[in-house]
Every structure is written in C-alpha cells, then in structure tokens.
Design a protein around this motif. Sequence first.
Motif, mmCIF file in Angstrom:
data_model
loop_
_atom_site.group_PDB
_atom_site.id
_atom_site.type_symbol
_atom_site.label_atom_id
_atom_site.label_comp_id
_atom_site.label_asym_id
_atom_site.label_seq_id
_atom_site.Cartn_x
_atom_site.Cartn_y
_atom_site.Cartn_z
ATOM 1 N N LYS A 1 -30.200 43.244 -19.984
ATOM 2 C CA LYS A 1 -30.392 42.678 -21.506
ATOM 3 C C LYS A 1 -28.931 42.059 -22.082
ATOM 4 O O LYS A 1 -27.959 42.888 -21.886
ATOM 5 C CB LYS A 1 -30.856 43.578 -22.448
ATOM 6 N N LYS A 2 -28.988 40.770 -22.691
ATOM 7 C CA LYS A 2 -27.793 40.312 -23.109
ATOM 8 C C LYS A 2 -27.094 41.091 -24.350
ATOM 9 O O LYS A 2 -27.780 41.543 -25.106
ATOM 10 C CB LYS A 2 -27.954 38.844 -23.624
ATOM 11 N N LYS A 3 -25.913 41.289 -23.960
ATOM 12 C CA LYS A 3 -25.163 42.329 -25.193
ATOM 13 C C LYS A 3 -24.926 41.310 -26.330
ATOM 14 O O LYS A 3 -24.839 40.265 -26.508
ATOM 15 C CB LYS A 3 -23.952 42.550 -24.730
ATOM 16 N N ASP A 4 -25.118 42.037 -27.465
ATOM 17 C CA ASP A 4 -24.792 41.585 -28.914
ATOM 18 C C ASP A 4 -23.290 41.847 -28.930
ATOM 19 O O ASP A 4 -22.776 42.602 -29.333
ATOM 20 C CB ASP A 4 -25.403 42.273 -29.950
ATOM 21 N N VAL A 5 -22.340 40.870 -28.490
ATOM 22 C CA VAL A 5 -21.009 40.990 -28.454
ATOM 23 C C VAL A 5 -20.440 40.799 -29.642
ATOM 24 O O VAL A 5 -20.441 39.684 -30.281
ATOM 25 C CB VAL A 5 -20.338 40.430 -27.172
ATOM 26 N N ARG A 6 -19.806 41.918 -30.469
ATOM 27 C CA ARG A 6 -19.234 41.797 -31.694
ATOM 28 C C ARG A 6 -17.587 41.997 -31.521
ATOM 29 O O ARG A 6 -17.124 42.598 -30.597
ATOM 30 C CB ARG A 6 -19.487 42.756 -32.674
ATOM 31 N N ALA A 7 -16.577 40.840 -31.917
ATOM 32 C CA ALA A 7 -15.390 40.887 -31.823
ATOM 33 C C ALA A 7 -14.737 41.001 -33.028
ATOM 34 O O ALA A 7 -15.251 40.262 -34.074
ATOM 35 C CB ALA A 7 -14.989 39.717 -31.009
ATOM 36 N N VAL A 8 -13.771 41.626 -33.281
ATOM 37 C CA VAL A 8 -12.750 41.698 -34.284
ATOM 38 C C VAL A 8 -11.569 40.588 -34.369
ATOM 39 O O VAL A 8 -10.925 40.452 -33.339
ATOM 40 C CB VAL A 8 -12.196 42.919 -34.581
ATOM 41 N N LYS A 9 -11.883 39.874 -35.110
ATOM 42 C CA LYS A 9 -10.772 38.518 -35.181
ATOM 43 C C LYS A 9 -10.215 38.470 -36.704
ATOM 44 O O LYS A 9 -10.953 38.178 -37.682
ATOM 45 C CB LYS A 9 -11.432 37.255 -35.129
ATOM 46 N N ASN A 10 -8.774 38.519 -36.780
ATOM 47 C CA ASN A 10 -8.157 38.563 -38.102
ATOM 48 C C ASN A 10 -8.774 39.405 -38.925
ATOM 49 O O ASN A 10 -9.171 38.958 -40.228
ATOM 50 C CB ASN A 10 -8.421 37.175 -38.643
ATOM 51 N N GLY A 11 -9.036 40.827 -38.602
ATOM 52 C CA GLY A 11 -9.806 41.627 -39.335
ATOM 53 C C GLY A 11 -11.072 41.443 -39.775
ATOM 54 O O GLY A 11 -11.701 42.474 -40.356
ATOM 55 N N LYS A 12 -11.926 40.489 -39.413
ATOM 56 C CA LYS A 12 -13.354 40.309 -39.731
ATOM 57 C C LYS A 12 -14.035 40.510 -38.294
ATOM 58 O O LYS A 12 -13.562 40.019 -37.074
ATOM 59 C CB LYS A 12 -13.538 38.674 -40.246
ATOM 60 N N THR A 13 -15.235 41.039 -38.769
ATOM 61 C CA THR A 13 -16.198 41.195 -37.333
ATOM 62 C C THR A 13 -16.935 40.035 -37.181
ATOM 63 O O THR A 13 -17.866 39.784 -38.214
ATOM 64 C CB THR A 13 -16.764 42.662 -37.362
ATOM 65 N N ILE A 14 -16.965 39.460 -36.012
ATOM 66 C CA ILE A 14 -17.979 38.283 -35.844
ATOM 67 C C ILE A 14 -18.791 38.727 -34.628
ATOM 68 O O ILE A 14 -18.645 39.288 -33.661
ATOM 69 C CB ILE A 14 -17.290 36.911 -35.737
#
Lengths: 259, 259
Positions: free
Chosen positions: A113-126
Amino acid sequence: MPLRAVIKAGGSKGVDRDAVADLVAAVARQDEIVLVHGASAETDRIAEAMGVPQEQIASPSGHVSRRTDRRTLEVFAMAALGVENFHYVEKLQQRGIDAVGLSGLSGRLLVAKKKDVRAVKNGKTILLRDDYTGTVEAVNLPLLAQLIGPGRVPVIAPLALSTDNEALNVDGDRVAARIAVAIDADALLILTNVPGLLRDIDDPSSLVAETTLEEAETLAHGRMKKKILAAREALEAGVEEVVIRSATGDPAVRTVIRA
Amino acid sequence: MPLRAVIKAGGSKGVDRDAVADLVAAVARQDEIVLVHGASAETDRIAEAMGVPQEQIASPSGHVSRRTDRRTLEVFAMAALGVENFHYVEKLQQRGIDAVGLSGLSGRLLVAKKKDVRAVKNGKTILLRDDYTGTVEAVNLPLLAQLIGPGRVPVIAPLALSTDNEALNVDGDRVAARIAVAIDADALLILTNVPGLLRDIDDPSSLVAETTLEEAETLAHGRMKKKILAAREALEAGVEEVVIRSATGDPAVRTVIRA
C-alpha cells in the motif's frame, strides 16, 4: 526437520557482502532460508554519480527518511536489483547455493500500500504526492515456496508493486518480517553494521544479549527503531525470535529479542 | 493450442519499451511468451555517469564489440537488471501480465562458457584474460517452464553463470535463440530499432519481406550479423521462423527468415 529463517542483510556501509554470503551459505545447506537485502549505501553512491539530488524528509513525529520521488525510486532499483541482488546471487552461486534473485514486483511477490508521506517543511506539514514508498500488505507465498529449500535461497530486493501496479520502495527490515510471518519462520536474523541493541548508545560494551520486545522498544534509537518495529511485526505473528547482530565478527555477540 | 514464442527486445537507443510491453502483453494473454532484453544504451549511459571507461575491441576477424572487464560487467548488470529488467517487469505488470524478472544467474537459468576473447591491438593479437563474456551452453528448462503460461511472462536479462560460477555478459539475441530452442518455440521475434533486413543498407525501401537463412547471411552487415547468427541457431534447431522488425510501427513491415 530443517529450520526456517529469514536473514536480512542491511544495505548500509559496513555490511560485508562476503560475510553475509558465507553465513547464508553455511545455514542454507540444511535449513530453509530466504535472504532479504537493503541497498541504502549503493543508492547514495549511484544517486551521486547520476546527479540525482537526495533529500531527507522529517515526518510530523520526527522520523527522518529518504525522499523517494520517481527518479530516486529508479536509482533505488538500480542499487537494489542491479548491484546488491546481483552480487548476492553471484556470491551464493559461488558458494554452491542455488540462489534466485527477485524483486517484489516479479510475480507480484510483494504487494504494498502506498504510504501517505507527510513531511514537515518550514514548520508546515505537507502531503508528498509523488513519494514512492509503501508498506507490504501481501506476500505471494506459492511463488516464494517454489524457490525455498535446502541448498536453494530466494534473494529478495525490497521493491514492491502497489495496488495501482506502480513500483514502490519498501523497508527491507519490515519486508523480512512479513516474509518470516508468511513462511512461518522460526527466526528472523537482522544483519547490520552494529553488534546489536545497546543499553547505552555511546558504550559498545553495554550490548543487550537477550531482551523482550517491550524493553527493546525503550532502548532503540534512530534507524534501530525500524528494526524493532519489524521485530514486533514478526514476534506478534508467531516468529519465535528476532536476532540483531553484525554480519561480521563473533556470532555470540548479538541481541536476541523474544516476545 | 497456444503458440510459443520468444521475443527479444533490443537494448539500443530507439527501442521503445512501452511499444515492446504493449506487444508482449497483447500476445501473452493467450500465447506462451518469454521476453529477453538487451541493455547496451543503458550500459553506455551508466558507464559514462559512473566514470567507467568503455573500450571497443576488434577481433582478428574484424568483429567489433564491447570490452567487458569486471567493472563493465558490473555496469552491465546495473543496466540490465536495475534498469531494463525492472522497467519491463513493471510495465508488464501494469498491463495485467504477471511478469517475473530474472538474470541467467538465478537458479542457474543460463550457464555459459567463457569466451577466449582475442583482440587486435597495434597490429598484434592478444588474449584478454579479464573479459567477462560468454556463450550460453545450457538453459534451466524446468525453472523457466514454471514461469511460462498464458498471462505470465519470464523477463530475462542476458547475464549467465560461467562453469566457474562467475557472472558473464552474454549476447541477448543468442540467448533468445537458445531459449527458443529450449522451450521448443514456434517463433523468435527480434525487436530492434530498424525495420528489418535491407537489400541495400542505404535504401530503407529495400526491405526484404521474406528470405532464407542463406540469403540473410549474405545481406547482413554490422550488428545485424549477430542477429542472423542467432537466427541460424534457432532455425537449425527447429524453430520455424525468425522475424526481425522494429518495436514500433506497422507490424507488417518486417523480415521473416525461414530455414
């Protein structure tokens, strides 16, 4: 009766492929072994040579991992199939073991199953839409079973097919755990570039020889956390023990984890 | 009754992997197909990126080929397994075909005799001791047969195991011919970046639609000679026809060779 085990060979620097192949060949003559390998150091090396920039991403929980866009996935495939898998199959054949190298795409060996990858960039989660990492949900046991037996070893590169038939990078430790569960293995052996789990990460003499899953989880830091997660998945589904140790050196220097 | 065929997809520039995968998927739903692929353009690309110098060698008879020292063999493995094989398996899975990718090392699928490679250098003929090319002498038919069937396609990278258990680069056209013979194929289809055999190499309209092996041998020049050698090996061992054509374009534009 032969034992069944999955051996995971790390892909980090410092994991000696000859030592891994010696160990696998020695046990695979009588026991039923599946070898799963990583490819992280080779991925770094090839990405640099091919000019594919590598990015680390931090999850909202602070976990740091490799950003896997399609270009990085393709570099990972070169490293995993074209370098690591190729070398392990050749080295095992040279040691008299009839190795068969496969990625999880082949014969739909690993479906993820493809992961929903969330990353924190400049304080924001995308949410990263073009990240090609996944979590294995199914193992094609009939295919794998055809390739297992004394003197025969399937060698598995940690790539899987998504439910949308895209190639995904999947974590090698967790693939090894999933396969250990699927084949009803007695043990999962994780070979890495450290001697095992340390009570004090700065003190190599603080190696924990035997421990429980619960204690292991409190002791693990950094990349070891993923190995303990894999250990949990294996132990909770009935694998008796998970051993973490260096591919080289005294086999008695290791951490054994039992449920 | 399903037909049996081996399809060889060239690894040169201009061979469209999607067109190859479309064609293989279309026939593999009812017929029994093995796909063999090359990797020459990817080998050039990776060798350049990794800084591995590539050398052409001329044999005493004037045949020019790639010098395959161990480093180049390893680059070839990256190109063949890590790029071409990976992409073909993924593309076939995306088209509903259960592809299994293997090199000839896996399960000793292809065992080859190392070539005595002689090269002419500064007017002198020398024997190259560290050249890792070979000629296939045996195909593991039981292993291959397990993977063949309607809707299932083995995808073979042209690497073989030597009788001394070293990895060797083997010619993809000749591998395809050997496999066609081993599986008792009805046809061998060679997909390349030219429309077929030309009566006049400078005149694309001089395509030979049907010919004999004998005539084909007089017409072939350069790289086409290896394809006609493969055609001879297939036809002499009972394969009914060898078709050479472009992977793209009108399927009626092709050369059919019969014994």
